[in-house]
Design a protein around this motif. Structure first.
Motif, PDB file in Angstrom:
ATOM      1  N   UNK A 214       7.889  30.300  17.686  1.00  0.00           N
ATOM      2  CA  UNK A 214       8.616  31.413  17.061  1.00  0.00           C
ATOM      3  C   UNK A 214       8.413  32.741  17.804  1.00  0.00           C
ATOM      4  N   UNK A 215       7.151  33.015  18.160  1.00  0.00           N
ATOM      5  CA  UNK A 215       6.850  34.323  18.750  1.00  0.00           C
ATOM      6  C   UNK A 215       7.325  34.486  20.187  1.00  0.00           C
ATOM      7  N   UNK A 216       7.620  33.382  20.858  1.00  0.00           N
ATOM      8  CA  UNK A 216       8.026  33.531  22.265  1.00  0.00           C
ATOM      9  C   UNK A 216       9.469  33.078  22.503  1.00  0.00           C
ATOM     10  N   UNK A 217      10.221  32.937  21.395  1.00  0.00           N
ATOM     11  CA  UNK A 217      11.631  32.557  21.555  1.00  0.00           C
ATOM     12  C   UNK A 217      12.522  33.544  20.811  1.00  0.00           C
ATOM     13  N   UNK A 242      16.510  26.082  22.603  1.00  0.00           N
ATOM     14  CA  UNK A 242      16.414  27.498  22.317  1.00  0.00           C
ATOM     15  C   UNK A 242      16.357  28.361  23.555  1.00  0.00           C
ATOM     16  N   UNK A 243      16.097  29.634  23.314  1.00  0.00           N
ATOM     17  CA  UNK A 243      16.049  30.633  24.375  1.00  0.00           C
ATOM     18  C   UNK A 243      14.681  31.295  24.337  1.00  0.00           C
ATOM     19  N   UNK A 247       8.688  37.884  26.557  1.00  0.00           N
ATOM     20  CA  UNK A 247       7.213  37.781  26.564  1.00  0.00           C
ATOM     21  C   UNK A 247       6.757  36.407  27.025  1.00  0.00           C
ATOM     22  N   UNK A 248       7.708  35.538  27.329  1.00  0.00           N
ATOM     23  CA  UNK A 248       7.328  34.162  27.545  1.00  0.00           C
ATOM     24  C   UNK A 248       7.300  33.762  29.019  1.00  0.00           C
TER      25      UNK A 248
END
Ligand SMILES: C=C(O[C@@H]1C=C(C(=O)O)C=C[C@H]1O)C(=O)O
Length: 352
Positions: A214-217, A242-243, A247-248
């Protein structure tokens, strides 16, 4: 395949590393031949090449693209047979030992240590005669929808497998992965019924991926779970795509996904220490991952394509070590889990 296997035989004689692989539903076999015998390790997944990673966090081996030659083949294969296959029977000692391990896992779940753990075993079978080319061709023919490979490094050994499970495909900021869990034998039926135990076990994996990425998409979509066939087994699968956000990077995604609850458990770290303390053998590269790093060898585009190392074996001079495991939840039954490992062992036994 002849000229590809000429190169393989040459490399084996000279004790040089190589990998042969064929992606799911593809007709092309790709061979990557490293031209020296060094062991190279990936630094944060920045290289281009082919990676081979262990189950435990540790050194990820890479065959660097710039130090390797690449060869392709498109073998003509006879169609696969659907015949039932009994296989060599495992030792009754192995059965008792594995059922006691599963019971220990269930007890730990009852005590609230974790909600799922994937427990496995290894089985050695004698191989007085081994013809790599014939075994590899049988694997391609039997498992057209799997990622099939044979990997060799003189300082590590030879591994082979036909895995149904993708860990990650990533190109630019787009990615896809899957939640694969729940197993039953394929019995030729169109309509398949899944017990709550399997549904729950697979949902754990989907939920973990959704929560942790969740936090990196910036976007993620999930298919409904559906039945998928892997050789003579059926699994439940959810496709996820996903995309990745700014931050990823590849390392962050891999650190989150590997090892997934499909091969380790939940919560990840407690389940992993339970496995390391109780399984009683070293998984090494089984339930690790492997595949193309930052380079699609077919198209030369920049992309990564990794698979979980399942339905695999380590080959020694006159022996093969087969590896198989299954997800344990509060509703597991030791005998049924044992049967599941026996069924999974047939994936490799069938081609030997
Ligand atoms: C651990 C293995 O398989 C994994 C466990 C599954 C299960 O518990 O049902 C199904 C597919 C894989 O994610 C294996 O094949 O050894």
């Amino acid at each position: 395949m002849n000229s590809l296997f000429d190169k393989v035989n040459q490399h084996r004689k000279q004790h040089l590393p190589f990998v042969l692989y064929r992606k799911p539903n593809s007709k092309t076999v790709i061979g990557l031949f490293q031209e020296n015998d060094h062991l190279y390790f990936s630094k944060d997944f920045h290289e281009k090449g082919f990676v081979f990673a262990p189950f435990r966090n540790g050194d990820v081996i890479v065959f660097p693209l710039e130090l390797s030659s690449v060869k392709f083949a498109a073998p003509h294969l006879a169609s696969a047979s659907d015949e039932d296959f009994a296989g060599i029977q495992p030792d009754s000692h192995d059965k008792e030992h594995f059922m006691a391990l599963v019971q220990k896992g269930i007890d730990a779940i009852d005590q609230g240590l974790f909600s799922k753990v994937v427990l496995s075993r290894s089985e050695a079978i004698a191989l007085p005669e081994f013809d790599l080319e014939a075994v590899f061709e049988r694997m391609l023919q039997q498992y057209s929808t799997a990622f099939c490979y044979c990997w060799f490094h003189p300082k590590v050994g030879m591994w082979m497998g036909a895995t149904p499970e993708k860990l990650l495909y990533a190109k630019e900021n787009k990615f896809n992965t899957m939640a694969l869990a729940g197993t039953q034998p394929f019995q030729g039926n169109d309509v398949v019924f899944w017990q709550n135990k399997e549904r729950e076990e697979q949902e754990f994996v989907t939920h973990f991926i959704s929560e942790n990425l969740k936090d990196i998409t910036s976007e993620m979509t999930f298919s409904s779970p559906y039945t998928t066939r892997a050789g003579n087994l059926l699994h439940l699968k959810t496709d996820i795509e996903g995309v990745l956000n700014t931050h990823s990077n590849l390392k962050k995604v891999i650190d989150i996904l590997h090892p997934t609850p499909a091969v380790c458990g939940l919560p990840k770290l407690v389940a992993q220490s339970f496995i390391l303390e109780n399984e009683g053998y070293d998984r090494e590269y089984y339930t690790g991952f492997l595949g193309e790093l930052n380079h699609d060898f077919n198209t030369n585009e920049m992309a990564s394509d990794f698979y979980v190392n399942l339905r695999c074996m380590k080959l020694e001079k006159d022996k093969a070590h087969l590896y198989m495991g299954c997800g344990i939840t509060k509703n597991s039954h030791p005998e049924a889990e044992w049967e599941e490992t026996v069924n999974k062992s047939k994936t490799m036994k069938r081609i030997l």
